[in-house]
Write a protein that holds these residues in place. Sequence first.
Motif, PDB file in Angstrom:
ATOM      1  N   ASN A 193      15.524  61.853  26.430  1.00  0.00           N
ATOM      2  CA  ASN A 193      14.575  62.412  27.250  1.00  0.00           C
ATOM      3  C   ASN A 193      14.746  63.500  27.968  1.00  0.00           C
ATOM      4  OD1 ASN A 193      13.690  59.780  26.897  1.00  0.00           O
ATOM      5  ND2 ASN A 193      14.125  58.742  28.474  1.00  0.00           N
ATOM      6  N   GLU A 194      15.871  64.267  28.040  1.00  0.00           N
ATOM      7  CA  GLU A 194      16.213  65.506  28.439  1.00  0.00           C
ATOM      8  C   GLU A 194      15.422  66.549  27.859  1.00  0.00           C
ATOM      9  OE1 GLU A 194      20.554  64.255  28.922  1.00  0.00           O
ATOM     10  OE2 GLU A 194      20.124  65.584  30.759  1.00  0.00           O
ATOM     11  N   CYS A 220       9.783  74.560  26.237  1.00  0.00           N
ATOM     12  CA  CYS A 220      10.151  73.452  26.507  1.00  0.00           C
ATOM     13  C   CYS A 220      10.360  72.707  25.332  1.00  0.00           C
ATOM     14  CB  CYS A 220       9.470  72.921  27.631  1.00  0.00           C
ATOM     15  SG  CYS A 220       9.568  73.516  29.287  1.00  0.00           S
ATOM     16  N   MET A 221      11.616  71.809  25.443  1.00  0.00           N
ATOM     17  CA  MET A 221      11.772  70.977  24.502  1.00  0.00           C
ATOM     18  C   MET A 221      12.429  69.814  24.716  1.00  0.00           C
ATOM     19  SD  MET A 221      13.832  71.807  20.945  1.00  0.00           S
ATOM     20  CE  MET A 221      14.608  70.341  19.938  1.00  0.00           C
ATOM     21  N   VAL A 222      12.207  68.747  24.171  1.00  0.00           N
ATOM     22  CA  VAL A 222      12.529  67.360  24.501  1.00  0.00           C
ATOM     23  C   VAL A 222      13.820  67.170  23.544  1.00  0.00           C
ATOM     24  CG1 VAL A 222      12.377  64.867  24.490  1.00  0.00           C
ATOM     25  CG2 VAL A 222      10.616  66.380  25.421  1.00  0.00           C
ATOM     26  N   LEU A 223      15.193  66.887  23.823  1.00  0.00           N
ATOM     27  CA  LEU A 223      16.234  66.805  23.124  1.00  0.00           C
ATOM     28  C   LEU A 223      16.438  65.564  22.171  1.00  0.00           C
ATOM     29  CD1 LEU A 223      18.435  68.950  25.354  1.00  0.00           C
ATOM     30  CD2 LEU A 223      17.292  69.591  23.365  1.00  0.00           C
ATOM     31  N   GLN A 224      15.136  64.897  21.946  1.00  0.00           N
ATOM     32  CA  GLN A 224      15.533  63.469  21.236  1.00  0.00           C
ATOM     33  C   GLN A 224      16.049  63.864  19.982  1.00  0.00           C
ATOM     34  OE1 GLN A 224      12.034  61.997  20.072  1.00  0.00           O
ATOM     35  NE2 GLN A 224      12.961  59.932  19.439  1.00  0.00           N
ATOM     36  N   LYS A 225      15.641  64.524  19.067  1.00  0.00           N
ATOM     37  CA  LYS A 225      16.210  64.472  17.965  1.00  0.00           C
ATOM     38  C   LYS A 225      17.360  65.228  17.847  1.00  0.00           C
ATOM     39  CE  LYS A 225      13.762  65.637  13.463  1.00  0.00           C
ATOM     40  NZ  LYS A 225      12.748  64.776  13.302  1.00  0.00           N
ATOM     41  N   VAL A 226      17.813  65.898  18.712  1.00  0.00           N
ATOM     42  CA  VAL A 226      19.361  66.520  18.850  1.00  0.00           C
ATOM     43  C   VAL A 226      20.300  65.317  19.211  1.00  0.00           C
ATOM     44  CG1 VAL A 226      20.779  68.235  20.111  1.00  0.00           C
ATOM     45  CG2 VAL A 226      18.216  68.970  19.482  1.00  0.00           C
ATOM     46  N   ALA A 227      19.773  64.630  20.106  1.00  0.00           N
ATOM     47  CA  ALA A 227      20.484  63.461  20.423  1.00  0.00           C
ATOM     48  C   ALA A 227      20.778  62.543  19.368  1.00  0.00           C
ATOM     49  CB  ALA A 227      19.932  62.658  21.758  1.00  0.00           C
ATOM     50  N   GLU A 228      19.732  62.437  18.606  1.00  0.00           N
ATOM     51  CA  GLU A 228      19.958  61.519  17.358  1.00  0.00           C
ATOM     52  C   GLU A 228      20.698  62.098  16.271  1.00  0.00           C
ATOM     53  OE1 GLU A 228      15.623  59.081  17.901  1.00  0.00           O
ATOM     54  OE2 GLU A 228      16.001  60.281  15.995  1.00  0.00           O
ATOM     55  N   GLU A 229      20.517  63.337  16.058  1.00  0.00           N
ATOM     56  CA  GLU A 229      21.196  63.805  14.834  1.00  0.00           C
ATOM     57  C   GLU A 229      22.218  64.859  14.936  1.00  0.00           C
ATOM     58  OE1 GLU A 229      17.136  62.961  12.380  1.00  0.00           O
ATOM     59  OE2 GLU A 229      17.733  65.355  12.315  1.00  0.00           O
ATOM     60  N   GLY A 230      22.151  65.579  16.339  1.00  0.00           N
ATOM     61  CA  GLY A 230      23.407  66.378  16.515  1.00  0.00           C
ATOM     62  C   GLY A 230      22.981  67.689  16.064  1.00  0.00           C
ATOM     63  N   HIS A 231      21.975  68.368  15.372  1.00  0.00           N
ATOM     64  CA  HIS A 231      22.062  69.410  14.826  1.00  0.00           C
ATOM     65  C   HIS A 231      20.354  69.728  14.480  1.00  0.00           C
ATOM     66  CE1 HIS A 231      22.825  72.691  11.296  1.00  0.00           C
ATOM     67  NE2 HIS A 231      22.054  73.105  12.406  1.00  0.00           N
ATOM     68  N   LEU A 232      20.004  70.749  14.992  1.00  0.00           N
ATOM     69  CA  LEU A 232      18.333  71.213  14.855  1.00  0.00           C
ATOM     70  C   LEU A 232      18.226  72.535  14.769  1.00  0.00           C
ATOM     71  CD1 LEU A 232      15.787  69.633  14.697  1.00  0.00           C
ATOM     72  CD2 LEU A 232      15.512  70.071  16.929  1.00  0.00           C
ATOM     73  N   SER A 268       9.394  53.700  29.055  1.00  0.00           N
ATOM     74  CA  SER A 268       9.758  54.786  29.636  1.00  0.00           C
ATOM     75  C   SER A 268       9.772  56.008  29.043  1.00  0.00           C
ATOM     76  CB  SER A 268      11.256  54.525  30.296  1.00  0.00           C
ATOM     77  OG  SER A 268      11.919  54.280  28.955  1.00  0.00           O
ATOM     78  N   ARG A 269      10.076  56.096  27.862  1.00  0.00           N
ATOM     79  CA  ARG A 269       9.709  57.307  27.183  1.00  0.00           C
ATOM     80  C   ARG A 269       8.267  57.897  27.086  1.00  0.00           C
ATOM     81  NH1 ARG A 269      11.782  61.395  25.393  1.00  0.00           N
ATOM     82  NH2 ARG A 269      11.689  62.125  23.446  1.00  0.00           N
ATOM     83  N   PHE A 270       7.332  56.841  26.832  1.00  0.00           N
ATOM     84  CA  PHE A 270       5.924  57.179  26.836  1.00  0.00           C
ATOM     85  C   PHE A 270       5.592  57.837  28.248  1.00  0.00           C
ATOM     86  CE2 PHE A 270       1.684  56.240  28.243  1.00  0.00           C
ATOM     87  CZ  PHE A 270       0.982  56.658  26.851  1.00  0.00           C
ATOM     88  N   VAL A 271       6.135  57.160  29.174  1.00  0.00           N
ATOM     89  CA  VAL A 271       5.857  57.709  30.759  1.00  0.00           C
ATOM     90  C   VAL A 271       6.281  59.089  30.878  1.00  0.00           C
ATOM     91  CG1 VAL A 271       6.148  57.272  33.101  1.00  0.00           C
ATOM     92  CG2 VAL A 271       5.756  55.390  31.765  1.00  0.00           C
ATOM     93  N   ILE A 272       7.483  59.436  30.200  1.00  0.00           N
ATOM     94  CA  ILE A 272       7.867  60.806  30.263  1.00  0.00           C
ATOM     95  C   ILE A 272       7.075  61.904  29.396  1.00  0.00           C
ATOM     96  CG2 ILE A 272       9.806  62.291  29.523  1.00  0.00           C
ATOM     97  CD1 ILE A 272      11.593  59.855  30.481  1.00  0.00           C
ATOM     98  N   LEU A 273       6.789  61.401  28.322  1.00  0.00           N
ATOM     99  CA  LEU A 273       5.995  62.215  27.514  1.00  0.00           C
ATOM    100  C   LEU A 273       4.653  62.418  27.762  1.00  0.00           C
ATOM    101  CD1 LEU A 273       7.854  61.270  23.958  1.00  0.00           C
ATOM    102  CD2 LEU A 273       7.939  63.306  25.164  1.00  0.00           C
ATOM    103  N   ALA A 274       3.960  61.473  27.968  1.00  0.00           N
ATOM    104  CA  ALA A 274       2.665  61.241  28.282  1.00  0.00           C
ATOM    105  C   ALA A 274       2.193  62.205  29.468  1.00  0.00           C
ATOM    106  CB  ALA A 274       1.844  59.875  28.415  1.00  0.00           C
ATOM    107  N   MET A 295      -0.175  54.733  31.550  1.00  0.00           N
ATOM    108  CA  MET A 295       1.141  55.210  32.233  1.00  0.00           C
ATOM    109  C   MET A 295       1.421  54.007  33.270  1.00  0.00           C
ATOM    110  SD  MET A 295       1.358  59.000  32.572  1.00  0.00           S
ATOM    111  CE  MET A 295       2.814  59.227  33.727  1.00  0.00           C
ATOM    112  N   ARG A 296       0.628  53.604  34.124  1.00  0.00           N
ATOM    113  CA  ARG A 296       0.810  52.264  34.880  1.00  0.00           C
ATOM    114  C   ARG A 296       1.230  51.114  34.177  1.00  0.00           C
ATOM    115  NH1 ARG A 296      -3.635  53.844  38.048  1.00  0.00           N
ATOM    116  NH2 ARG A 296      -4.945  52.206  37.075  1.00  0.00           N
TER     117      ARG A 296
END
Length: 2044
Positions: A60-61, A83-95, A781-787, A808-809
Amino acid sequence: MMALMVHLKTAAHLRGKGDRIAKVTFRGLSFYSRVAENCDAVAHFNEIFRWPIASRLDGNEMLEIQVYNYSKVFSNRLVGTFCMVLQKVAEEGHLELTDTLIDDNNTSIKTSVTIEIKYQSMDGAVGVWSDGEFLDVPDDRDGMFAFETESLLSSQSHGSGTPPGRTLQGSIPTFRKAGKGVFSAMKLGKIKSSKDDHKKAEEPAVLEMEDLDRKAMRLSGTVDPDTISLASVTAVTTNVSNKRSKPDIKMEPSSGRPVDYQISITVIEARQLIGLNMDPVVCVEVGDEKKYTSMKESTNCPYYNDYFVFDFHVPPDVMFDKIIKISVIHSKNLLRSGTLVGNFKMDVGTVYSQPEHQFYHKWAIMSDPDDITAGCKGYVKCDIAVVGKGDNIKTPHKANETDEDDLEANLLLPEGIPAERQWARFYVKIYRAEGLPKMNTNIMANVKKAFIGENRDLVDPYVQVQFAGQKGKTSVQKSSYEPIWNEQVVFTELFPPLCKRLKVQIRDSDKVNDVAIGTHFVDLRKISNEGDKGFLPTMGPAWVNMYGSTRQYTLMDEHQDLNEGLGEGVSFRARLLISMAVEILDTTSPELMSSTEVQVEGVSNISESATGKMDEFFLFGSFLEATMIDRKIGDKPISFEITIGNYGNQIDGVSKPSSAKKKKKDGESEEEENELIQNSSEDEADEDADLVSVSSTPPMRPVITDRNYFHLPYFDKKPCVYIKSWWQDQRRRLYNSNMMDKIADKLEEGLNDVQEIMKTEKAFPERRLRGVLEELGVGCSRFVILANKDVNQAGRTKLDRERLKSCMREMDSMGQQAKQLRTQVKKNTVRDKLKLVQNFLQKLRFLADEPQHSIPDVFVWMMSNNKRIAYARIPSKDILYSIVDEETGKDCCKVKGVFLKLPGKKGFGPAGWTVQAKLELYLWLGINKQRKDFLSGLPNGFEEVKAAKTGPGLQSIPPVSLVYNMKQVFQLRAHMYQARSLFAADNSGLSDPFARVFFSTHSQVTEVLSETLCPTWDQLLVFDDVELFGEASELRDDPPIIVVELFDQDTVGKAEFIGRTFAKPTIKMCEEYYGPPRFPPQLEYYQIYRGNCTAGELLAAFELLQIPFDPEVIRRALIAVHNFAVPQIKVGQGGKADLPPLEGSTDSERGTILPVPLGIRPILSRYRIEVLFWGLRDLKRINLAQVDRPRVDIECAGRGVQSVLIQNYKKNPNFSILVKWFEVDLPENELLHPPLNIRVVDCRAFGRYILVGSHAVSSLRRFIYSAPDKASNNWASAAKLMNGYMVLTNGGCQPRSSPSLSSRTLSRPAGDFMVDMDSEHSIRKMDTMVKLDATSDAVVKVDMTEEESDKDKKKKKKKKKGGMEEEEETDERVLDWWSKYFASIETLKESLRAQEVAQAEAEEREDLEIAAEAAGFKTKDKSREKRFFKDKKKGQAAEHSERRPVKAKVDELVVYNKELETEYGNFADWLHTFNLYRGKAGDDDEHAQDDDRIVGRFKGSLCMYKLPLSEEITREAGFDPNMGMFQSIPHNDPINVLVRVYVVRATDLHPADINGKADPYIVIKLGKSDVKDKENYISKQLNPVFGKSFDIEATFPMESMLSVSVYDWDLVGTDDLIGETKIDLENRFYSKYRATCGISSKYSVHGYNIWRDPMKPSQILAKLCKDGKIDGPHYGPGGKVKVANRIFQGRTEIEDENGLKKQTEEHLALTVLNHWEEIPRVGWKLVPEHVETRPLLNPDKPGIEQGRIEMWVDMFPMDMPAPGPALDISPRKPKSFELRVVIWNTDDVILEDDAFMTGEKMSDIYVRGWLKGQQEDKQDTDVHYHSLTGEGNFNWRFVFPFDYLMAEEKIVISKKESMFSWDETEYKIPPRLTLQVWDADHFSADDFLGAIELDLNRFPRGAKTAKQCSLDMIRNEHELPTISIFKQKRVKGWWPFVARDENDEMELTGKVEAELHLVTAEEAEKSPVGLGRNEPDPLEKPNRPSSSLSWLLSPLRTLCLLVWRLYRLPCLLLLAALLGLLFLALLLFSVPSELSHKLFNSAG
């Protein structure tokens, strides 16, 4: 060391020239780049920033990059931010990516940055790269390359078709980011640790969206059970993958198909109707059908109890939108329609969504639609039920209803809706529409053009809005494809409305008839939120898209239904701009318009930007495969067309507006919709390139695949299409929806897994559920951050903002609850928690549905000969692209298997099941700016082929086709083992099935197995040289799907379709090892679908094996591409040598057919199957000939056994040899056991055999005999469990003690048990005595009716309260069977109420638990609200129990509110019934007409066990080896039985006559006996009480099916069947539950509870002990009896008729029988004395109940002593009473008239009275004239004779309904006395002043004096003590008269002193009285003032009296004056004469 590294390369598209600087921020730490000086459009930074990090990178960072214009003097000016969410990076390590920046206003700008990000984790599980450098060249450790084959073979000329990370630098290949698949890492020679190791320590891992096989492989054995997905019955669905989407397995659209519905409405009564002295009628309207109740005269609270039934055959959507309207009409008759008092509206869907699809005994609030300022106009009590086919309605028991209903607590409103609903205005604004189709022919247009000279648009549209049964229309816009209305339609309706949907329809105005162009439904639940933080319905302004039939205009459109909103639209029709709002009205404001008429008003125009900024969208599609093309269309060239809105539609899309107007949008000039030209070269003005949309593939002729299907030869050249379109940019809506959909998909898949684990009984379902919940929590929780980062402000509507908040609620709360639940999931709570989680799933699906459309759906059409053949509709949100992974549509950038279907009704039924074509389709939809990634998801290894057109910006033009130059060759092995429970496709009830397997462009078939529904093919199909295009590793992760279709081979004509399923193969690449855990693959069950219905299961396995290339070829290719020598390449051996060998055919008979190889086919064990052959029943004729000598053949896995032949079926249909057995090899795994087939054949002359019918036992598990447990007391108790004795109902085991409410199973230690039955039999307490040791006697006092002791406590409490309830001792003589029945029903109701309360408490506890554990966050509003309703429910239940009159001690029976057999597992404790089927299965619905296919029944049983069996069993004493496991079963010789059928009553019968009633009577059939009770029909009753018993003698087994029918008697013509029920008596007779004659709870030798069975309890007990070979019974002193090792205790005395007490053992024996289930080993719950409720069904209306019948059956063998006479259950005769009402006086009656002369107020009072239902016998007192004070004296007696049923508390009235009625109808009405006070008028109608209604069972005690009598006696009726005239007999007092004033307030209009005296008919005869003041026993005349005489008789006297009374003094004065005047007059008169007299006399 963990680190994040960012390589900032360039920033491009900068404006102007200058210095630039960049700032990169992560975790609050910022780095600045060096200043890039003096750069133009591109700034080259080329810098690496590194953050060493201590904690793991969270997905989520965010990473933030800001680019500034650098200035040495001033502060830097920000160019833009990325701005970019680092989800893909956390999963795959390289982008590596390039993306645009956004400016201060959050709008996207052209400037872009190019960056590369790496993340090094601790254990190297994510990214594998060395710290300091970026990996460009593979690590060459061994001096040789281990290359991935695909990267070498691809021709990399332009680097096209490869993702950004794959461009060639120099001539060295870049390696793709490692970590994508296991194999890339392995091939690089790196060691890669298990990805999930680090998670193990913390918590269960979360399942990720990637191929599960891969994961399982990677985990290599050390698998956390939470993360593994089982391949479920639909194995495809669990294989979630990166580049392929799941196909949808159910083909047929279900929405538009008509279904049967029945709506039953009972109008019981009305109360508090507003109006004076009304004659109310209730009208019930459903849709357009109306029905009326009868009229009740002069009452404000009529009682009707009328039952109405409406039958419909319509699609569900149409049904649920119909409005149910209940109206009360005043004085309606033939001549006038009457005046509407008030009405109530609700849609059918609201009722259907209620629990049990019904409202029961609820009060509907009437409101006046013409005057919304008025309040409630009264209440109508009704039952409403909506029954669809197969719905089961549980009617609460209909008996002695108490009428003390609390209106407010039982309103007819769904839960959660407030009782006080307010009026509201619903504003629907209609602005404009676009893209309408032609609705007229061109010929007409040309004629018009010739005459008028102008070209006009061929459509005249208007919009019609429908809501809550009302319609509103806008004006018609003549000749316009783009009409502008700017109007609003206003509805006035109560809020919240009880109608869920609002229908908006564009229609074409036409002189003949208007037709719909398109329809849209607005679901109010989706555009509002009812919670505390909710919002009123609001919507838009937003465009809604309408879909319907294709756009070509034809006079008769066969798909017109689609335009009406029925079924799935097959084409875009138009889009309409609407908005909606609701305003709650203040009904007190004076300027309010009070009518609810629909209004249409004009509104102002809205701005262009209100709906969002227009943006250019790009849609790309590539057709990778087109196979399974139906052979009917295979002969002509075929092309595919893709459309989005009207863009791309070449045939009938663009309706060009007449004025070719140009619109300005976003500063670009573009033509509205006509830039979508065919593939022509006409240029368009476009910014980025001259791009012409290509929306269809070039036509191509199909190639034959096999007999049924063709395919298009796309092979390596894949055609592409692309379309540019302009829409409002509302992607955010779809993004949020996509995120929720993905969470829901993941959740659904997880839940399927959990259910599958539970179904297959694998270990640890709770762990998997915990994993699912954790995943859900993370997703939320991911939805709440992204939405939250809602960027685009333009066009956001109020609904967008509110929906975002509420989503969100909800998501936040759901995430919290999921975390809570996760901690509560234990092994024993999995099932309960699973239900809760399923509620989450429904909520998610509901939230994800976006009500405001934006981009229209995409349609793919198959075209042949320029005609549209078949289509697929793909929601645009599913293919929408986003840079954030979660927001992307689930099918975007993925290859999806799409099945094309026929449009509209053509797609229903068999035509809809055949696939028209199967496409492998790749789609990408996104904003044109983000277009660069549109090819990223395609399988790699292709070259783009552009359109042959030169020009600038060539790079950006999308390809028209892709050429794959990489292909892999595979061999597919399809291991087709067996199928089961297939669809019966032949008339014999069987099929001749074969399977056809499709993969890519290949197809093969299995052999045909004749006459079976459970074929075992055991066949391996090998597909050689299957060519697939793309990279090998991707194919491994994402293989195409395999389609398996099953057909039935017919000798003539084409094979008939049975069903279809999908599968994914397990793939082995050439370098993989063929061995565990993945190979050889396991056999799995795949669910077969036929349309939407299941049609069986297929057991198979599929593997796809790569055939490697020749290494020399690879080497040459490498040299050609890379120009450097490759020393040696390690690739597996060439050819097929690598593949696992195929075993040859072992069976010489099968020829070339290969069997399934050993590693895959299941391991077999030797089993013995014993079959109990009992008999055959109800065999129907075959080919008109009767079955005479049948035989049963049993077959399983190729082995079998035959029964003996029944020599004469008519004489004895049972078998002479009962048990036979055979041995067979079956799989060890019970789930893989093949089905067992039962076939019945008839042996005819000359050795012919004819199949009668067959049955397939699909699961043998319930017949498996498990070996006894040595540790248990007695082996037999364990052994019997599985031996079919343990009945399986609905897949769950039924406990040995029946699940009836009262049964309690006790634990059974080895010592003796003592069961004590108290001597005072009504009260028992539970005493537990401590058990000392195993040998001592344990004493347990079993309580049977604890409720009674509770009641006693209540009694005492109530008495203390002040003796409100007078308890009366029941007299034994007045008790009859009905007393027992009604007492039992009361108990049933109490238990149901208690269950409801317990359920509410359990739910509340659940809520509290969640709230308590989640104390960290706020308690949610919902749970509070829920709790309020539960409290209310509990309160109601408690209130009921408080108010209940104290029950007398009456012995009870058990009332089952269902069939007896469902309570006892169909009595299949040892004898099972197998239905035999023949004939084709019906297609209507799942097994809809299976009942019609039943041709008979086979009775018997099965027992299977593994060999060898332990000897202990066979050694037991008395073991008969011939009977095998079926020891101690009775013989099956014919037996004569006396069957006694008791029919109590029927309820809710379906009306059979025009008048909405029926004249029911009973018909009973058993064998040849046929008893018709026609002469005793009950006139005009839908709830008849029969109270009859019938004795029939029968011989089992010939006559064992009892049929009880209810017919409707008709005077003319044949009688109609209302419904019937069938009972299998034989199973009951032989059952161990002993269902022959129910065991009563008490033993009596006389009276109403007399023992019915000819065998006494002691004899029954002795027989049971003997049969069960157990010790006992031993009767001992002190009322004890010992059976087996149990001691029971009870009474030993009995009273006979004369009251003498005798000693008896019967009570003791009966105690044991009532607790027989507790006896070890042989105990069964014995059927108690009971009444069962059976549904009545009619073959013409299958599956819909036509009413219910309450009855029971006793059976007595004729060889036993004869039973006593039948119980008398004849209906209670009503008792005749006479109610004498003396009206003594009235007081304070309001004065209505003005005095004739004086104008003084007065009234001429009289009192009228009647008993409810007897209005025609109303009686009036005489008139008390001229009451000036409201006082009236009457001394007048009314006499009302009536018949009364004490038990039901109803008056019985018999009268003819009308002069035409044949006979009298009986009505039952509550006893209510109505008294009214009137003012008599001579020349006009009398004036009604007031009334009071007294319920004779419970009315307030009268006041002692007139002063004490007040309005409170009525207002607080519920709180005041009440009395019953039936108990008091005589009552005198004052009661108030009330009426309602103009403001609808109650007012006191008088008081009456009355005396009520109730006498029985006999007493009335003895002491008769006269009416009025007549003899006998006359009342004295009232002491009335003389002024109270009628002025007609003596007007002068009346006048004098009146004048004198008022004007006494003036009268006296007047009199004196008159006398004075008279004196003067006389004086004047006489003076002259006197004078003259005197004068003349004196003179004379």
